[in-house]
Design a protein around this motif. Structure first.
Motif, PDB file in Angstrom:
ATOM      1  N   GLY A  77      31.718 -23.876   0.226  1.00 56.60           N
ATOM      2  CA  GLY A  77      32.254 -23.526   1.544  1.00 56.60           C
ATOM      3  C   GLY A  77      31.956 -24.586   2.594  1.00 56.60           C
ATOM      4  O   GLY A  77      32.823 -24.944   3.392  1.00 56.60           O
ATOM      5  N   LYS A  78      30.745 -25.096   2.562  1.00 51.28           N
ATOM      6  CA  LYS A  78      30.341 -26.143   3.513  1.00 51.28           C
ATOM      7  C   LYS A  78      31.193 -27.394   3.322  1.00 51.28           C
ATOM      8  O   LYS A  78      31.716 -27.960   4.279  1.00 51.28           O
ATOM      9  N   ALA A  80      34.100 -27.625   1.902  1.00 49.59           N
ATOM     10  CA  ALA A  80      35.498 -27.315   2.258  1.00 49.59           C
ATOM     11  C   ALA A  80      35.666 -27.363   3.779  1.00 49.59           C
ATOM     12  O   ALA A  80      36.643 -27.937   4.283  1.00 49.59           O
ATOM     13  N   ASN A  81      34.736 -26.781   4.504  1.00 51.28           N
ATOM     14  CA  ASN A  81      34.809 -26.796   5.972  1.00 51.28           C
ATOM     15  C   ASN A  81      34.746 -28.217   6.533  1.00 51.28           C
ATOM     16  O   ASN A  81      35.305 -28.496   7.586  1.00 51.28           O
ATOM     17  N   GLU A  82      34.067 -29.098   5.817  1.00 49.94           N
ATOM     18  CA  GLU A  82      33.963 -30.504   6.231  1.00 49.94           C
ATOM     19  C   GLU A  82      35.181 -31.322   5.789  1.00 49.94           C
ATOM     20  O   GLU A  82      35.254 -32.511   6.088  1.00 49.94           O
ATOM     21  N   GLY A  83      36.098 -30.714   5.050  1.00 50.55           N
ATOM     22  CA  GLY A  83      37.285 -31.423   4.574  1.00 50.55           C
ATOM     23  C   GLY A  83      37.040 -32.284   3.354  1.00 50.55           C
ATOM     24  O   GLY A  83      37.878 -33.110   2.996  1.00 50.55           O
ATOM     25  N   LYS A  84      35.916 -32.098   2.695  1.00 46.48           N
ATOM     26  CA  LYS A  84      35.580 -32.915   1.525  1.00 46.48           C
ATOM     27  C   LYS A  84      36.136 -32.324   0.231  1.00 46.48           C
ATOM     28  O   LYS A  84      36.559 -33.063  -0.660  1.00 46.48           O
ATOM     29  N   ILE A  85      36.108 -31.002   0.106  1.00 51.07           N
ATOM     30  CA  ILE A  85      36.685 -30.335  -1.069  1.00 51.07           C
ATOM     31  C   ILE A  85      38.051 -29.805  -0.676  1.00 51.07           C
ATOM     32  O   ILE A  85      38.189 -29.153   0.358  1.00 51.07           O
ATOM     33  N   VAL A  86      39.056 -30.081  -1.504  1.00 49.43           N
ATOM     34  CA  VAL A  86      40.376 -29.506  -1.253  1.00 49.43           C
ATOM     35  C   VAL A  86      40.740 -28.452  -2.284  1.00 49.43           C
ATOM     36  O   VAL A  86      41.625 -27.632  -2.039  1.00 49.43           O
ATOM     37  N   VAL A  87      40.080 -28.458  -3.427  1.00 50.60           N
ATOM     38  CA  VAL A  87      40.276 -27.434  -4.459  1.00 50.60           C
ATOM     39  C   VAL A  87      38.939 -27.225  -5.151  1.00 50.60           C
ATOM     40  O   VAL A  87      38.221 -28.188  -5.428  1.00 50.60           O
ATOM     41  N   ALA A  88      38.627 -25.972  -5.441  1.00 51.26           N
ATOM     42  CA  ALA A  88      37.426 -25.655  -6.220  1.00 51.26           C
ATOM     43  C   ALA A  88      37.671 -24.348  -6.945  1.00 51.26           C
ATOM     44  O   ALA A  88      38.315 -23.450  -6.401  1.00 51.26           O
ATOM     45  N   GLY A  89      37.191 -24.274  -8.159  1.00 50.85           N
ATOM     46  CA  GLY A  89      37.321 -23.018  -8.880  1.00 50.85           C
ATOM     47  C   GLY A  89      36.834 -23.116 -10.310  1.00 50.85           C
ATOM     48  O   GLY A  89      36.767 -24.206 -10.883  1.00 50.85           O
ATOM     49  N   PRO A  90      36.484 -21.959 -10.874  1.00 52.47           N
ATOM     50  CA  PRO A  90      36.002 -21.919 -12.253  1.00 52.47           C
ATOM     51  C   PRO A  90      37.155 -21.826 -13.253  1.00 52.47           C
ATOM     52  O   PRO A  90      38.254 -21.400 -12.907  1.00 52.47           O
ATOM     53  N   HIS A 147      45.185 -21.657   4.786  1.00 51.89           N
ATOM     54  CA  HIS A 147      45.813 -20.353   4.575  1.00 51.89           C
ATOM     55  C   HIS A 147      45.011 -19.455   3.638  1.00 51.89           C
ATOM     56  O   HIS A 147      45.278 -18.261   3.568  1.00 51.89           O
ATOM     57  N   HIS A 148      44.042 -20.004   2.950  1.00 55.19           N
ATOM     58  CA  HIS A 148      43.296 -19.209   1.974  1.00 55.19           C
ATOM     59  C   HIS A 148      42.582 -18.022   2.630  1.00 55.19           C
ATOM     60  O   HIS A 148      42.605 -16.913   2.098  1.00 55.19           O
ATOM     61  N   ASP A 149      41.968 -18.250   3.765  1.00 55.07           N
ATOM     62  CA  ASP A 149      41.269 -17.155   4.445  1.00 55.07           C
ATOM     63  C   ASP A 149      42.220 -16.032   4.854  1.00 55.07           C
ATOM     64  O   ASP A 149      41.814 -14.879   4.956  1.00 55.07           O
ATOM     65  N   GLU A 150      43.484 -16.363   5.060  1.00 50.94           N
ATOM     66  CA  GLU A 150      44.469 -15.363   5.437  1.00 50.94           C
ATOM     67  C   GLU A 150      44.850 -14.440   4.279  1.00 50.94           C
ATOM     68  O   GLU A 150      45.369 -13.353   4.499  1.00 50.94           O
ATOM     69  N   ILE A 151      44.600 -14.879   3.057  1.00 51.65           N
ATOM     70  CA  ILE A 151      45.032 -14.083   1.893  1.00 51.65           C
ATOM     71  C   ILE A 151      43.866 -13.517   1.092  1.00 51.65           C
ATOM     72  O   ILE A 151      44.074 -12.780   0.137  1.00 51.65           O
ATOM     73  N   SER A 152      42.615 -13.866   1.462  1.00 50.54           N
ATOM     74  CA  SER A 152      41.462 -13.337   0.725  1.00 50.54           C
ATOM     75  C   SER A 152      40.755 -12.273   1.550  1.00 50.54           C
ATOM     76  O   SER A 152      40.417 -12.501   2.704  1.00 50.54           O
ATOM     77  N   LYS A 153      40.567 -11.109   0.924  1.00 52.35           N
ATOM     78  CA  LYS A 153      39.858 -10.030   1.604  1.00 52.35           C
ATOM     79  C   LYS A 153      38.361 -10.206   1.539  1.00 52.35           C
ATOM     80  O   LYS A 153      37.636  -9.764   2.425  1.00 52.35           O
ATOM     81  N   GLU A 154      37.875 -10.810   0.438  1.00 53.52           N
ATOM     82  CA  GLU A 154      36.435 -10.995   0.229  1.00 53.52           C
ATOM     83  C   GLU A 154      36.175 -12.393  -0.284  1.00 53.52           C
ATOM     84  O   GLU A 154      37.044 -13.033  -0.866  1.00 53.52           O
ATOM     85  N   ASN A 155      34.969 -12.871  -0.067  1.00 57.02           N
ATOM     86  CA  ASN A 155      34.528 -14.115  -0.642  1.00 57.02           C
ATOM     87  C   ASN A 155      33.602 -13.802  -1.815  1.00 57.02           C
ATOM     88  O   ASN A 155      32.826 -12.850  -1.738  1.00 57.02           O
ATOM     89  N   PRO A 156      33.677 -14.630  -2.862  1.00 61.18           N
ATOM     90  CA  PRO A 156      32.820 -14.356  -4.038  1.00 61.18           C
ATOM     91  C   PRO A 156      31.352 -14.520  -3.717  1.00 61.18           C
ATOM     92  O   PRO A 156      30.954 -15.172  -2.806  1.00 61.18           O
TER      93      PRO A 156
END
Length: 156
Positions: A77-78, A80-90, A147-156
């Protein structure tokens, strides 16, 4: 061909042609946006992909592992907020390479990508190891995050 059949066929073909034309309309080129995203003449740019692999550490303590994974998610999250990560996932399935997840970092520098991945507590603890690959993709890729925050109800 009967006149009615000909008329229906003509309408269907005309409608199909119109629909196809609408889909191929190219949006107007936006130089300011392209420049702000670092796009080349093709709308692309270099990134670094980090493939997280299973590390060498075997952590049995569930509390410690939970803390490391919480730190892993907070770090994502940090970054991503800094603009360093544009995609992350398992990855959702096991694979022969033992890839566990991936990051796409907003840098073409492998050295910078390595500095960023090393800020991950799970990497520091040896839960994950990593491989870094240069990659060329759409310069617009970072825009999906807003836009991700607009479509996610919860964070993992």
């Amino acid at each position: 061909m009967k006149p009615r059949t000909l008329l229906i066929t003509t309408l269907i073909i005309s409608t199909f042609s119109f629909a196809q034309e609408k889909k191929t309309d190219k949006p107007k080129f936006n130089q300011e946006l392209a420049t702000s995203l670092g796009a080349d003449q093709y709308g692309m740019k270099p990134y670094s992909i980090v493939m997280l692999t299973t590390g060498t550490a075997k952590i049995e303590d569930k509390t410690k592992m939970s803390s490391l994974m919480k730190g892993h998610m907070e770090n994502i999250g940090k970054l991503a907020n800094e603009g360093k990560i544009v995609v992350a996932g398992p990855f959702l399935e096991k694979n022969k390479e033992n890839y566990r997840g991936m990051f796409i970092f907003n840098t073409k520098s492998k050295e910078e990508a390595e500095q960023w991945v090393k800020t991950d507590p799970a990497v520091q603890a040896g839960v994950f190891s990593y491989e870094i690959f240069p990659w060329y993709g759409s310069a617009a890729l970072p825009l999906y995050l807003k836009h991700h925050d607009e479509i996610s109800k919860e964070n993992p």
